[in-house]
Every structure is written in C-alpha cells, then in structure tokens.
Design a protein around this motif. Structure first.
Motif, PDB file in Angstrom:
ATOM      1  N   LEU A  86      14.922-131.264  45.378  1.00  0.00           N
ATOM      2  CA  LEU A  86      14.276-131.131  44.075  1.00  0.00           C
ATOM      3  C   LEU A  86      12.889-130.525  44.184  1.00  0.00           C
ATOM      4  CD1 LEU A  86      15.339-134.545  42.502  1.00  0.00           C
ATOM      5  CD2 LEU A  86      16.332-132.283  42.084  1.00  0.00           C
ATOM      6  N   ASN A  87      12.316-130.544  45.373  1.00  0.00           N
ATOM      7  CA  ASN A  87      10.997-129.942  45.580  1.00  0.00           C
ATOM      8  C   ASN A  87      11.171-128.464  45.908  1.00  0.00           C
ATOM      9  OD1 ASN A  87       9.588-132.387  45.233  1.00  0.00           O
ATOM     10  ND2 ASN A  87      10.032-132.958  47.340  1.00  0.00           N
ATOM     11  N   LYS A  88      10.540-127.620  45.113  1.00  0.00           N
ATOM     12  CA  LYS A  88      10.705-126.177  45.266  1.00  0.00           C
ATOM     13  C   LYS A  88       9.364-125.505  45.517  1.00  0.00           C
ATOM     14  CE  LYS A  88      15.053-126.415  44.507  1.00  0.00           C
ATOM     15  NZ  LYS A  88      15.972-126.218  45.594  1.00  0.00           N
ATOM     16  N   GLN A  89       9.428-124.407  46.231  1.00  0.00           N
ATOM     17  CA  GLN A  89       8.255-123.568  46.475  1.00  0.00           C
ATOM     18  C   GLN A  89       8.699-122.130  46.202  1.00  0.00           C
ATOM     19  OE1 GLN A  89       6.703-123.005  50.547  1.00  0.00           O
ATOM     20  NE2 GLN A  89       4.783-123.775  49.690  1.00  0.00           N
ATOM     21  N   ARG A  90       8.065-121.503  45.230  1.00  0.00           N
ATOM     22  CA  ARG A  90       8.459-120.169  44.799  1.00  0.00           C
ATOM     23  C   ARG A  90       7.237-119.279  44.643  1.00  0.00           C
ATOM     24  NH1 ARG A  90      13.780-121.201  45.488  1.00  0.00           N
ATOM     25  NH2 ARG A  90      14.664-122.548  43.923  1.00  0.00           N
ATOM     26  N   ASP A  91       7.477-117.969  44.728  1.00  0.00           N
ATOM     27  CA  ASP A  91       6.431-116.987  44.437  1.00  0.00           C
ATOM     28  C   ASP A  91       6.632-116.457  43.029  1.00  0.00           C
ATOM     29  OD1 ASP A  91       5.204-117.163  46.899  1.00  0.00           O
ATOM     30  OD2 ASP A  91       6.135-115.372  47.718  1.00  0.00           O
ATOM     31  N   ILE A  92       5.553-116.412  42.262  1.00  0.00           N
ATOM     32  CA  ILE A  92       5.549-115.752  40.969  1.00  0.00           C
ATOM     33  C   ILE A  92       4.814-114.445  41.182  1.00  0.00           C
ATOM     34  CG2 ILE A  92       4.772-115.823  38.575  1.00  0.00           C
ATOM     35  CD1 ILE A  92       4.998-118.873  38.687  1.00  0.00           C
ATOM     36  N   VAL A  93       5.511-113.334  40.981  1.00  0.00           N
ATOM     37  CA  VAL A  93       4.958-112.006  41.259  1.00  0.00           C
ATOM     38  C   VAL A  93       4.551-111.352  39.945  1.00  0.00           C
ATOM     39  CG1 VAL A  93       5.342-109.785  42.372  1.00  0.00           C
ATOM     40  CG2 VAL A  93       6.462-111.829  43.275  1.00  0.00           C
ATOM     41  N   PHE A  94       3.310-110.903  39.904  1.00  0.00           N
ATOM     42  CA  PHE A  94       2.736-110.320  38.701  1.00  0.00           C
ATOM     43  C   PHE A  94       2.679-108.799  38.813  1.00  0.00           C
ATOM     44  CE2 PHE A  94       1.225-114.591  38.979  1.00  0.00           C
ATOM     45  CZ  PHE A  94       1.210-115.047  37.667  1.00  0.00           C
ATOM     46  N   SER A  95       2.652-108.161  37.667  1.00  0.00           N
ATOM     47  CA  SER A  95       2.422-106.727  37.589  1.00  0.00           C
ATOM     48  C   SER A  95       0.980-106.454  38.016  1.00  0.00           C
ATOM     49  CB  SER A  95       2.646-106.276  36.140  1.00  0.00           C
ATOM     50  OG  SER A  95       2.220-104.969  35.957  1.00  0.00           O
ATOM     51  N   GLY A  96       0.705-105.243  38.453  1.00  0.00           N
ATOM     52  CA  GLY A  96      -0.653-104.882  38.854  1.00  0.00           C
ATOM     53  C   GLY A  96      -1.626-104.803  37.678  1.00  0.00           C
ATOM     54  N   GLU A  97      -1.090-104.658  36.485  1.00  0.00           N
ATOM     55  CA  GLU A  97      -1.915-104.555  35.273  1.00  0.00           C
ATOM     56  C   GLU A  97      -1.566-105.699  34.332  1.00  0.00           C
ATOM     57  OE1 GLU A  97      -4.331-102.292  34.661  1.00  0.00           O
ATOM     58  OE2 GLU A  97      -4.010-101.454  36.651  1.00  0.00           O
ATOM     59  N   PRO A  98      -2.481-106.233  33.621  1.00  0.00           N
ATOM     60  CA  PRO A  98      -3.908-105.959  33.607  1.00  0.00           C
ATOM     61  C   PRO A  98      -4.610-106.635  34.783  1.00  0.00           C
ATOM     62  CG  PRO A  98      -3.415-107.654  32.004  1.00  0.00           C
ATOM     63  CD  PRO A  98      -2.104-107.222  32.611  1.00  0.00           C
ATOM     64  N   PRO A  99      -5.721-106.085  35.179  1.00  0.00           N
ATOM     65  CA  PRO A  99      -6.455-106.672  36.311  1.00  0.00           C
ATOM     66  C   PRO A  99      -6.973-108.074  35.966  1.00  0.00           C
ATOM     67  CG  PRO A  99      -7.697-104.863  35.310  1.00  0.00           C
ATOM     68  CD  PRO A  99      -6.369-104.911  34.634  1.00  0.00           C
ATOM     69  N   GLY A 100      -7.058-108.910  36.988  1.00  0.00           N
ATOM     70  CA  GLY A 100      -7.609-110.256  36.824  1.00  0.00           C
ATOM     71  C   GLY A 100      -6.618-111.304  36.371  1.00  0.00           C
ATOM     72  N   GLN A 101      -5.381-110.914  36.121  1.00  0.00           N
ATOM     73  CA  GLN A 101      -4.445-111.901  35.593  1.00  0.00           C
ATOM     74  C   GLN A 101      -4.019-112.934  36.634  1.00  0.00           C
ATOM     75  OE1 GLN A 101      -0.781-110.436  33.984  1.00  0.00           O
ATOM     76  NE2 GLN A 101      -0.330-109.149  35.749  1.00  0.00           N
ATOM     77  N   ILE A 102      -4.032-112.577  37.896  1.00  0.00           N
ATOM     78  CA  ILE A 102      -3.640-113.552  38.926  1.00  0.00           C
ATOM     79  C   ILE A 102      -4.640-114.699  38.973  1.00  0.00           C
ATOM     80  CG2 ILE A 102      -3.276-113.903  41.400  1.00  0.00           C
ATOM     81  CD1 ILE A 102      -2.110-111.100  41.503  1.00  0.00           C
ATOM     82  N   GLU A 103      -5.909-114.384  38.887  1.00  0.00           N
ATOM     83  CA  GLU A 103      -6.936-115.427  38.897  1.00  0.00           C
ATOM     84  C   GLU A 103      -6.807-116.328  37.669  1.00  0.00           C
ATOM     85  OE1 GLU A 103      -7.543-112.146  39.435  1.00  0.00           O
ATOM     86  OE2 GLU A 103      -7.953-112.266  41.589  1.00  0.00           O
ATOM     87  N   ARG A 104      -6.543-115.730  36.505  1.00  0.00           N
ATOM     88  CA  ARG A 104      -6.374-116.520  35.280  1.00  0.00           C
ATOM     89  C   ARG A 104      -5.131-117.402  35.363  1.00  0.00           C
ATOM     90  NH1 ARG A 104      -5.749-111.987  32.410  1.00  0.00           N
ATOM     91  NH2 ARG A 104      -4.470-113.064  30.864  1.00  0.00           N
ATOM     92  N   ALA A 105      -4.050-116.849  35.897  1.00  0.00           N
ATOM     93  CA  ALA A 105      -2.819-117.617  36.050  1.00  0.00           C
ATOM     94  C   ALA A 105      -3.023-118.766  37.036  1.00  0.00           C
ATOM     95  CB  ALA A 105      -1.678-116.717  36.511  1.00  0.00           C
TER      96      ALA A 105
END
Length: 90
Positions: free
Chosen positions: A7-26
């Motif tokens: 039940l314990n999962k580890q996954r990658d959420i891959v973001f688009s390169g645009e708009p910039p800064g969204q990874i930090e906000r996420a």
C-alpha cells in the motif's frame, strides 16, 4: 490479505518545462498534505518524487489535484502510458 507494504507507493510526478517555477510551487503544495512525503527527483528532470499510502492518496488523485490548480504535467506518450497503467493498478 493485502500486504501493508504494497500500500506504500513511491512515484515520480513529471511536469512540463513550462511554466517556469511550477515544480517549486508543487513541492510546497504537496508537502502540506498529511501523509505525503515529497522530494525533488534526482533521476528525472522536471519531476518530484512522492511517497504515499494508498489508503490516503493515489497518483491519479494527486495529479488531478495538481492539474486543477493549474500545474502542467508532461504529456509525452511515454509518461501518459505509464500514468494510465499506474492509475489502473492503484
């Protein structure tokens, strides 16, 4: 009976390169969720690695929530197929 470790999962959420800064906000948004551990992926560019328990979250739920908040996920064919398989399995 289901093994609790399954039940314990580890996954990658891959973001688009645009708009910039969204990874930090996420990162900030997901870090605020109880029972959800988030870290920057060291293997995939533009990605966050999330760890969660299926009793609390699913990858589909997390990604849909991010999309509703205006985040843009990577829409490449490889990531789309991978997402659909994970959604189905979870």
């Amino acid at each position: 009976m289901v093994d609790p470790f399954e039940l314990n999962k580890q996954r990658d959420i891959v973001f688009s390169g645009e708009p910039p800064g969204q990874i930090e906000r996420a990162y900030q948004l997901l870090s605020g969720l109880p029972g959800c551990k988030v870290e920057y992926s060291n293997t995939t560019a533009n990605a966050l690695r999330v760890s969660y328990n299926l009793h609390d979250y699913t990858l589909e739920g997390l990604e849909n929530g991010l999309a509703e908040e205006g985040f843009h996920l990577d829409q490449s064919i490889l990531h789309n197929i991978g997402r659909k398989v994970i959604y189905y399995c979870e």
